[in-house]
Design a protein around this motif. Structure first.
Motif, PDB file in Angstrom:
ATOM      1  N   SER A 233       0.843  -1.186   0.000  1.00 56.77           N
ATOM      2  CA  SER A 233       0.000   0.000   0.000  1.00 56.77           C
ATOM      3  C   SER A 233       0.880   1.238   0.000  1.00 56.77           C
ATOM      4  N   HIS A 234       0.296   2.310  -0.500  1.00 56.20           N
ATOM      5  CA  HIS A 234       0.973   3.600  -0.603  1.00 56.20           C
ATOM      6  C   HIS A 234       0.043   4.623  -0.001  1.00 56.20           C
ATOM      7  N   SER A 235       0.515   5.341   1.035  1.00 57.33           N
ATOM      8  CA  SER A 235      -0.325   6.338   1.697  1.00 57.33           C
ATOM      9  C   SER A 235       0.504   7.552   2.068  1.00 57.33           C
ATOM     10  N   HIS A 236      -0.162   8.701   2.101  1.00 59.66           N
ATOM     11  CA  HIS A 236       0.517   9.925   2.503  1.00 59.66           C
ATOM     12  C   HIS A 236       0.799   9.909   4.006  1.00 59.66           C
ATOM     13  N   GLY A 237       1.901  10.532   4.406  1.00 60.96           N
ATOM     14  CA  GLY A 237       2.184  10.596   5.823  1.00 60.96           C
ATOM     15  C   GLY A 237       3.426  11.391   6.156  1.00 60.96           C
ATOM     16  N   PHE A 238       3.643  11.558   7.446  1.00 60.33           N
ATOM     17  CA  PHE A 238       4.795  12.322   7.918  1.00 60.33           C
ATOM     18  C   PHE A 238       5.033  11.973   9.383  1.00 60.33           C
ATOM     19  N   ILE A 239       6.291  11.993   9.785  1.00 64.76           N
ATOM     20  CA  ILE A 239       6.672  11.608  11.143  1.00 64.76           C
ATOM     21  C   ILE A 239       7.552  12.700  11.746  1.00 64.76           C
ATOM     22  N   ALA A 240       7.259  13.031  12.992  1.00 62.72           N
ATOM     23  CA  ALA A 240       8.096  13.962  13.758  1.00 62.72           C
ATOM     24  C   ALA A 240       8.149  13.462  15.193  1.00 62.72           C
ATOM     25  N   GLU A 241       8.882  14.183  16.040  1.00 61.30           N
ATOM     26  CA  GLU A 241       9.063  13.732  17.419  1.00 61.30           C
ATOM     27  C   GLU A 241       7.750  13.682  18.199  1.00 61.30           C
ATOM     28  N   THR A 242       6.813  14.572  17.879  1.00 64.56           N
ATOM     29  CA  THR A 242       5.485  14.532  18.496  1.00 64.56           C
ATOM     30  C   THR A 242       4.423  14.570  17.404  1.00 64.56           C
ATOM     31  N   THR A 243       3.250  14.074  17.737  1.00 63.07           N
ATOM     32  CA  THR A 243       2.159  14.064  16.762  1.00 63.07           C
ATOM     33  C   THR A 243       1.727  15.476  16.396  1.00 63.07           C
ATOM     34  N   GLU A 244       1.733  16.366  17.386  1.00 61.33           N
ATOM     35  CA  GLU A 244       1.324  17.742  17.121  1.00 61.33           C
ATOM     36  C   GLU A 244       2.267  18.417  16.136  1.00 61.33           C
ATOM     37  N   VAL A 245       3.565  18.228  16.333  1.00 55.71           N
ATOM     38  CA  VAL A 245       4.548  18.826  15.437  1.00 55.71           C
ATOM     39  C   VAL A 245       4.414  18.232  14.036  1.00 55.71           C
ATOM     40  N   ALA A 246       4.233  16.912  13.962  1.00 54.85           N
ATOM     41  CA  ALA A 246       4.082  16.255  12.657  1.00 54.85           C
ATOM     42  C   ALA A 246       2.886  16.820  11.900  1.00 54.85           C
ATOM     43  N   ALA A 247       1.767  16.959  12.580  1.00 55.76           N
ATOM     44  CA  ALA A 247       0.555  17.459  11.922  1.00 55.76           C
ATOM     45  C   ALA A 247       0.725  18.905  11.475  1.00 55.76           C
ATOM     46  N   ASP A 248       1.295  19.729  12.343  1.00 52.94           N
ATOM     47  CA  ASP A 248       1.450  21.146  12.012  1.00 52.94           C
ATOM     48  C   ASP A 248       2.443  21.365  10.873  1.00 52.94           C
ATOM     49  N   LYS A 249       3.461  20.539  10.784  1.00 52.19           N
ATOM     50  CA  LYS A 249       4.436  20.666   9.705  1.00 52.19           C
ATOM     51  C   LYS A 249       3.886  20.141   8.380  1.00 52.19           C
ATOM     52  N   PHE A 250       3.086  19.083   8.433  1.00 51.01           N
ATOM     53  CA  PHE A 250       2.643  18.390   7.219  1.00 51.01           C
ATOM     54  C   PHE A 250       1.414  19.030   6.583  1.00 51.01           C
ATOM     55  N   PHE A 251       0.597  19.694   7.406  1.00 46.63           N
ATOM     56  CA  PHE A 251      -0.673  20.205   6.877  1.00 46.63           C
ATOM     57  C   PHE A 251      -0.518  21.267   5.795  1.00 46.63           C
ATOM     58  N   PRO A 252       0.323  22.310   5.952  1.00 48.05           N
ATOM     59  CA  PRO A 252       0.325  23.385   4.949  1.00 48.05           C
ATOM     60  C   PRO A 252       0.629  22.915   3.531  1.00 48.05           C
ATOM     61  N   SER A 253       1.644  22.075   3.359  1.00 41.03           N
ATOM     62  CA  SER A 253       1.977  21.617   2.011  1.00 41.03           C
ATOM     63  C   SER A 253       0.927  20.656   1.474  1.00 41.03           C
ATOM     64  N   THR A 254       0.370  19.837   2.355  1.00 44.29           N
ATOM     65  CA  THR A 254      -0.701  18.927   1.944  1.00 44.29           C
ATOM     66  C   THR A 254      -1.922  19.712   1.482  1.00 44.29           C
ATOM     67  N   GLN A 255      -2.297  20.721   2.236  1.00 45.50           N
ATOM     68  CA  GLN A 255      -3.450  21.546   1.866  1.00 45.50           C
ATOM     69  C   GLN A 255      -3.211  22.221   0.515  1.00 45.50           C
ATOM     70  N   TYR A 256      -2.004  22.735   0.315  1.00 40.08           N
ATOM     71  CA  TYR A 256      -1.716  23.417  -0.956  1.00 40.08           C
ATOM     72  C   TYR A 256      -1.915  22.466  -2.136  1.00 40.08           C
ATOM     73  N   VAL A 257      -1.331  21.266  -2.031  1.00 42.74           N
ATOM     74  CA  VAL A 257      -1.415  20.308  -3.137  1.00 42.74           C
ATOM     75  C   VAL A 257      -2.848  19.851  -3.358  1.00 42.74           C
ATOM     76  N   MET A 258      -3.537  19.507  -2.274  1.00 43.00           N
ATOM     77  CA  MET A 258      -4.896  18.995  -2.413  1.00 43.00           C
ATOM     78  C   MET A 258      -5.836  20.044  -3.002  1.00 43.00           C
ATOM     79  N   ASN A 259      -5.647  21.307  -2.637  1.00 42.71           N
ATOM     80  CA  ASN A 259      -6.505  22.356  -3.189  1.00 42.71           C
ATOM     81  C   ASN A 259      -6.139  22.681  -4.632  1.00 42.71           C
ATOM     82  N   LYS A 260      -4.845  22.590  -4.963  1.00 45.12           N
ATOM     83  CA  LYS A 260      -4.446  22.811  -6.360  1.00 45.12           C
ATOM     84  C   LYS A 260      -5.050  21.730  -7.253  1.00 45.12           C
TER      85      LYS A 260
END
Length: 353
Positions: A233-260
């Motif tokens: 399987s192939h899925s989008h994702g991202f890993i950081a030291e905490t879940t909050e940091v991972a989500a906050d770092k990954f969301f902006p670029s994901t949102q840009y691509v998905m909206n484009k």
């Protein structure tokens, strides 16, 4: 359980700064990412073919070859090769060459692709979308089976007893079928006895369980040994030291691509609530700290039957250092947890059986 990374070598504008890095810089960064993935013990790295400004990987085999001589054990695959608009002879030659450079670590992941820019670029008609894939897959497998090939189709000049070189180190050269969840493509892969890759990028991964069963049923009916057929399987994702940091770092670029892409395809707007729902335990985003991501992958293995998991890092443009850190965490912290848990679970299943 194999674990790896996939990328489309994105060059979208940085969602924070607006900066657009060059294709050349991003390609060099990806080579560094492949080398790191090898060093931290990951099993596979995949590069997806695209032919548009915001993706720099029009030639996955060449990019993978650049990393092959700098790596030792990681398998190197397309993710995917858009086989409908490619010459199967050239695809085989490219990946056989990659197989030689890497000493037997090349793979082809063949698919139709969800982007269509390659069709007008190479002079193909979209009305032949399915027929081209079927013919080209047939020829690719025929080349894989025999050094000398005789073949005739409807869209490419015939071949009469001609050799295709070089021959790969691996015999046969692995060919996987990539599917977005289409039942017909899943059945085709099973009937041909080819490994299957499912793009699980939305909804609940558990909804793909019936497709895995369908694939195995088709393979079994065609006389193939299902126990020897991996499912990835192939899925989008991202890993950081905490879940909050991972989500906050990954969301902006994901949102840009998905909206484009959404503007191109008529999707609704991608908001943070959509993102947060998708990174829940039952969602298709594998975003979080190492424990969170490992738990979701283990669940996927146990409940869907996936034997290779590829996390797509990044989606859109992210700082290279953040991507490298995510790869390191995936190899050093997530992978050992997943492998240990899956090994124990399989041993317990075996004892029960």
């Amino acid at each position: 359980m194999e674990l790896g990374i996939s990328t489309f070598v994105e060059t979208t504008p940085d969602p924070i700064t607006g900066e657009v890095i060059s294709h050349a810089q991003r390609i060099r960064e990806v080579v560094e990412e492949i080398v790191l993935a090898d060093q931290v013990g990951l099993d596979v790295f995949g590069v997806g073919e695209h032919h548009r400004e915001d993706f720099a990987a029009s030639s996955p085999a060449m990019l993978l070859a650049a990393a092959a001589s700098q790596t030792k054990r990681i398998r190197l695959t397309s993710a995917v090769t858009v086989l409908s608009s490619a010459d199967p002879v050239r695809v085989f030659q490219d990946f056989a060459t990659l197989d030689a450079i890497s000493n037997g670590r090349a793979e082809i992941m063949a698919g139709r692709g969800s982007f269509i820019e390659s069709f007008p670029l190479f002079g193909f008609d979209l009305k032949d979308y399915d027929e081209l894939f079927e013919e080209n897959l047939e020829l690719l497998l025929k080349i894989r089976e025999s050094e000398k090939v005789t073949w005739r189709g409807g869209h490419r000049p015939a071949i009469y007893n001609l050799g295709v070189y070089p021959r790969p180190v691996q015999d046969p050269l692995p060919v996987w079928i990539g599917s977005g969840g289409n039942a017909e493509s899943v059945v085709r892969a099973g009937m041909l006895g080819l490994p299957l890759v499912l793009a699980i990028i939305g909804g609940s991964p558990e909804h793909f369980k019936p497709l895995v069963k369908l694939y195995k049923r088709a393979a079994s009916r065609a006389g193939h040994d299902v126990s020897k057929l991996p499912v990835a399987s192939h899925s989008h994702g991202f890993i950081a030291e905490t879940t909050e940091v991972a989500a906050d770092k990954f969301f902006p670029s994901t949102q840009y691509v998905m909206n484009k892409l959404g503007r191109e395809r008529g999707w609704g707007r991608y908001e943070r609530a959509t993102f947060d729902a998708a990174r829940s335990f039952d969602g298709a985003l594998y975003v979080g700290d190492p424990d969170t991501v490992a738990a979701k992958i283990i669940h996927l293995r146990k409940n869907v039957g996936i034997t290779r998991f590829m996390i797509h890092i990044p989606v859109g443009t992210m700082p290279h250092d953040d991507v490298m850190n995510a790869i390191e965490l995936f190899g050093k912290e997530v992978a050992p947890k997943v492998r240990e848990a899956v090994e124990k679970w399989e041993a317990d299943e075996g004892n029960l059986g």
